[in-house]
Design an enzyme around this catalytic site. Structure first.
Site, PDB file in Angstrom:
ATOM      1  N   ASN A  11     -39.457 -23.947  26.036  1.00 50.22           N
ATOM      2  CA  ASN A  11     -40.008 -23.584  24.698  1.00 50.22           C
ATOM      3  C   ASN A  11     -39.847 -24.561  23.372  1.00 50.22           C
ATOM      4  O   ASN A  11     -40.597 -24.662  22.622  1.00 50.22           O
ATOM      5  CB  ASN A  11     -39.632 -22.051  24.292  1.00 50.22           C
ATOM      6  CG  ASN A  11     -38.189 -21.787  24.112  1.00 50.22           C
ATOM      7  OD1 ASN A  11     -37.434 -22.612  24.515  1.00 50.22           O
ATOM      8  ND2 ASN A  11     -37.975 -20.639  23.265  1.00 50.22           N
TER       9      ASN A  11
ATOM     10  N   PRO B 163     -33.734 -30.982  31.893  1.00 49.21           N
ATOM     11  CA  PRO B 163     -34.648 -30.191  31.146  1.00 49.21           C
ATOM     12  C   PRO B 163     -35.411 -29.208  32.138  1.00 49.21           C
ATOM     13  O   PRO B 163     -35.451 -29.634  33.144  1.00 49.21           O
ATOM     14  CB  PRO B 163     -35.595 -31.409  30.598  1.00 49.21           C
ATOM     15  CG  PRO B 163     -35.272 -32.481  31.672  1.00 49.21           C
ATOM     16  CD  PRO B 163     -34.001 -32.304  32.215  1.00 49.21           C
TER      17      PRO B 163
ATOM     18  N   SER C 141     -32.833 -17.371  29.553  1.00 47.62           N
ATOM     19  CA  SER C 141     -32.472 -15.823  29.536  1.00 47.62           C
ATOM     20  C   SER C 141     -31.491 -15.512  29.890  1.00 47.62           C
ATOM     21  O   SER C 141     -30.469 -16.280  30.456  1.00 47.62           O
ATOM     22  CB  SER C 141     -33.647 -15.693  30.755  1.00 47.62           C
ATOM     23  OG  SER C 141     -32.971 -15.845  32.200  1.00 47.62           O
TER      24      SER C 141
ATOM     25  N   GLU D 236     -26.828 -19.755  24.940  1.00 50.40           N
ATOM     26  CA  GLU D 236     -27.874 -19.231  23.901  1.00 50.40           C
ATOM     27  C   GLU D 236     -28.835 -18.496  24.546  1.00 50.40           C
ATOM     28  O   GLU D 236     -29.736 -19.260  25.298  1.00 50.40           O
ATOM     29  CB  GLU D 236     -28.083 -20.410  22.994  1.00 50.40           C
ATOM     30  CG  GLU D 236     -28.740 -20.077  21.766  1.00 50.40           C
ATOM     31  CD  GLU D 236     -30.438 -20.082  21.725  1.00 50.40           C
ATOM     32  OE1 GLU D 236     -31.015 -19.165  21.878  1.00 50.40           O
ATOM     33  OE2 GLU D 236     -30.817 -20.980  21.524  1.00 50.40           O
ATOM     34  N   LEU D 237     -28.575 -17.396  24.606  1.00 46.70           N
ATOM     35  CA  LEU D 237     -29.438 -16.279  25.744  1.00 46.70           C
ATOM     36  C   LEU D 237     -30.861 -15.657  24.812  1.00 46.70           C
ATOM     37  O   LEU D 237     -30.990 -16.016  23.857  1.00 46.70           O
ATOM     38  CB  LEU D 237     -28.518 -15.607  26.358  1.00 46.70           C
ATOM     39  CG  LEU D 237     -27.429 -16.296  27.197  1.00 46.70           C
ATOM     40  CD1 LEU D 237     -26.529 -15.297  27.928  1.00 46.70           C
ATOM     41  CD2 LEU D 237     -27.949 -17.356  28.040  1.00 46.70           C
TER      42      LEU D 237
ATOM     43  N   CYS E 238     -36.665 -17.648  21.152  1.00 47.85           N
ATOM     44  CA  CYS E 238     -35.703 -16.603  21.341  1.00 47.85           C
ATOM     45  C   CYS E 238     -35.263 -15.942  20.004  1.00 47.85           C
ATOM     46  O   CYS E 238     -34.815 -14.678  20.121  1.00 47.85           O
ATOM     47  CB  CYS E 238     -34.221 -17.436  21.588  1.00 47.85           C
ATOM     48  SG  CYS E 238     -34.451 -18.060  23.293  1.00 47.85           S
TER      49      CYS E 238
HETATM   50  C1  SIN Z   1     -35.056 -20.982  20.651  1.00 47.22           C
HETATM   51  O1  SIN Z   1     -36.019 -20.338  20.863  1.00 47.22           O
HETATM   52  O2  SIN Z   1     -33.755 -20.475  21.546  1.00 47.22           O
HETATM   53  C2  SIN Z   1     -34.716 -21.776  19.471  1.00 47.22           C
HETATM   54  C3  SIN Z   1     -35.312 -21.529  18.298  1.00 47.22           C
HETATM   55  C4  SIN Z   1     -34.825 -22.162  17.141  1.00 47.22           C
HETATM   56  O3  SIN Z   1     -34.102 -23.036  17.166  1.00 47.22           O
HETATM   57  O4  SIN Z   1     -35.330 -21.866  16.076  1.00 47.22           O
END
Ligand code: SIN
Length: 485
Positions: free
Chosen positions: A158, A182, A236, A257-258, A291
């Site tokens: 994303n 990646p 996820s 970072e989930l 996220c």
């Molecule tokens: C993410 O979706 O994990 C990152 C979003 C962001 O850095 O603003």
């Protein structure tokens, strides 16, 4: 392979970047443009032994990179930052082609990713130690900070540039070396970053990118190999839990970072226009595939009609289409199955009593596009409120009191981001302190930046990215006790 209309064609790379060289595998996998389904690149699939080589060279390169002064490292990182901005248009084009987000958002992501390189280049100069008064006069206590070692990372599709940049920037500034895997859906941005890393003078082996289609085997290698000191993941919660378990056997340092399930609360004393603007950007950025995207919009009943009218009018203006086309605000979703999941959530919600106020269907020819959708009459128990939506779908839930809003907002296993709009200073403090999330936007729908600690609590993970706290994640604290004084 294709002419992607880049100004600098050398930014299109299709092999892994290991020890400063482009390493081809025996077979290839395709990268497709989600807006058209066209194949835009054939990527060499690295073998597991090539992936292992990347760990060996990262370990080898660690000796010299960690011994450099922070100033020397900062100088090189700053060059990488400048090159990313110099090539912002090409990097953004590659990103839109492989990921789908509108070109203006892609340019924003390149600037955002690059900002971590600039920020950590400077912050690396401020890795301070400590002296502590000792319990007896013949001793001295000193604390120093040292790089953790070889860092491996797995990052999602994303944000194909920024998620790598914000991890690598902190790791390299701290004196660690880095191996990135990646997403197989979006490797082009990572490989273009590697090309620029080489041009910036990042020594061979310090920053490596391994392109391998199968994420499981790479996950096992990156979490368990003895040469790896730290593993960092964005993705996820379900996958994160497995990777944490794998890291346990080798006692690796981990940051995760989930997933998230962000509440966005609009209190009756809010500036409704500002709340509408904040909700649109927070919900529909990257077609809702973020996220920290708003997942549940709680609106106090006394302002529900006013908010709904303005919100629907604003969302109606969002144009869906190919991210390369001007005026497009919502690009394709990453895949047809991602769009299908949103359609299923809508069906379930309607069966549970929700009402479709806007949108509700896939659009376009290849089934990857989804209309910006608004559901009203949602309750916090519906599937759409319990799950991370990851699509352009707003779920509006009415509430009556502050306590009720806080209770419902916190009633989730996730704890990444939360947002609320209010002009009552007492309420601002109360709600900020009671929301069980790692990040809270107050009268603000966009909270991410390099100077701030990005990260979650509960099932949204641990560790922080960006800010002085982000550097700590790549440092060990060593205590020196000097005796006989
Ligand atoms: C993410 O979706 O994990 C990152 C979003 C962001 O850095 O603003």
């Amino acid at each position: 392979m294709n002419d992607l209309n880049l100004q600098d064609n050398a930014l299109l790379k299709e092999a892994s970047f290991i020890n400063g060289e482009w390493v081809k595998g025996n077979d290839t996998f395709e990268v497709r443009n989600p807006a058209t389904n066209d194949v835009i690149a054939q990527i060499y699939n690295a073998s597991l032994s090539q992936a292992e080589d990347s760990l060996d060279v990262a370990k080898e390169a660690l000796r010299d990179w960690s011994a450099m002064s922070a100033n020397e490292r900062a100088y090189i990182l700053r060059r990488w930052f400048s090159l990313m901005l110099e090539h912002q248009d090409d990097l953004a084009r590659l990103l839109t082609l492989e990921q789908g987000k509108p070109l203006s958002e892609a340019k924003g992501e390149i600037a955002y990713g690059a900002s971590y390189l600039e920020w950590f280049a400077e912050e690396g100069k401020r890795v301070y130690g400590d002296t502590i008064p000792a319990p007896s006069s013949d001793k001295r206590i000193i604390v120093i900070k040292q790089p953790v070692g070889v860092v491996t990372s797995i990052t999602p599709w994303n944000f194909p540039n920024a998620m790598i940049a914000r991890k690598a920037a902190a790791a390299l500034a701290a004196g660690c070396t880095f191996v990135s895997r990646p997403s197989e859906l979006t490797p082009l941005s990572a490989l273009a970053m590697a090309e620029l890393a080489g041009r910036a003078g990042i020594p061979a082996g310090v920053f490596n990118v391994v392109t391998r289609k199968n994420p499981q085997e790479i996950g096992e290698l990156f979490t368990q190999h003895p040469k790896v000191a730290k593993f960092t993941f964005t993705g996820s919660t379900a996958v994160g839990k497995k990777l944490i378990a794998q890291c346990a056997s080798g006692v690796k340092k981990v940051s995760m970072e989930l997933g998230g399930n962000a509440p966005f609360i609009v209190f009756e004393d809010a500036d409704i226009d500002a709340a509408v603007k904040g909700a649109v950007i927070s919900k529909y950025r990257n077609a809702g595939q973020t996220c920290v995207c708003t997942n549940r919009i709680f609106v106090q009943r006394s302002v529900l009609d006013a908010f709904n009218t303005k919100y629907q009018n604003a969302v109606k203006q969002l144009t869906v289409g190919n991210g390369l086309d001007e005026n497009v605000v919502i690009g394709p979703m990453i895949s047809q199955s991602a769009a299908q999941k949103v359609a299923e959530l809508i069906q379930r919600s309607v069966a549970e009593g929700a009402v479709i106020e806007l949108g509700g269907n896939t659009s376009g020819e290849n089934g990857n596009f989804f209309e910006p959708t608004i559901l009203s009459n949602v309750t916090n128990n519906m599937a759409v409120a319990k799950n991370e939506i990851f699509g352009p779908l707003s779920a509006i839930i009415a509430f009556d009191t502050e306590e009720e809003a806080i209770y419902m907002a916190n009633d989730t296993e996730y704890g990444l981001a939360a947002y609320f709009y209010s002009r009552d200073i007492g309420r601002v403090w109360r709600v900020s302190e009671k929301l069980a999330f790692g990040m809270v936007g107050i009268n603000e729908g966009i909270i991410s930046n390099a100077a701030a600690p990005f990260g979650g609590i509960k099932a949204s993970g641990y560790g922080r990215e960006g800010s002085k706290y982000g550097l700590d994640d790549y440092l060990e604290t060593k205590y020196l006790c000097m005796g006989g004084i």
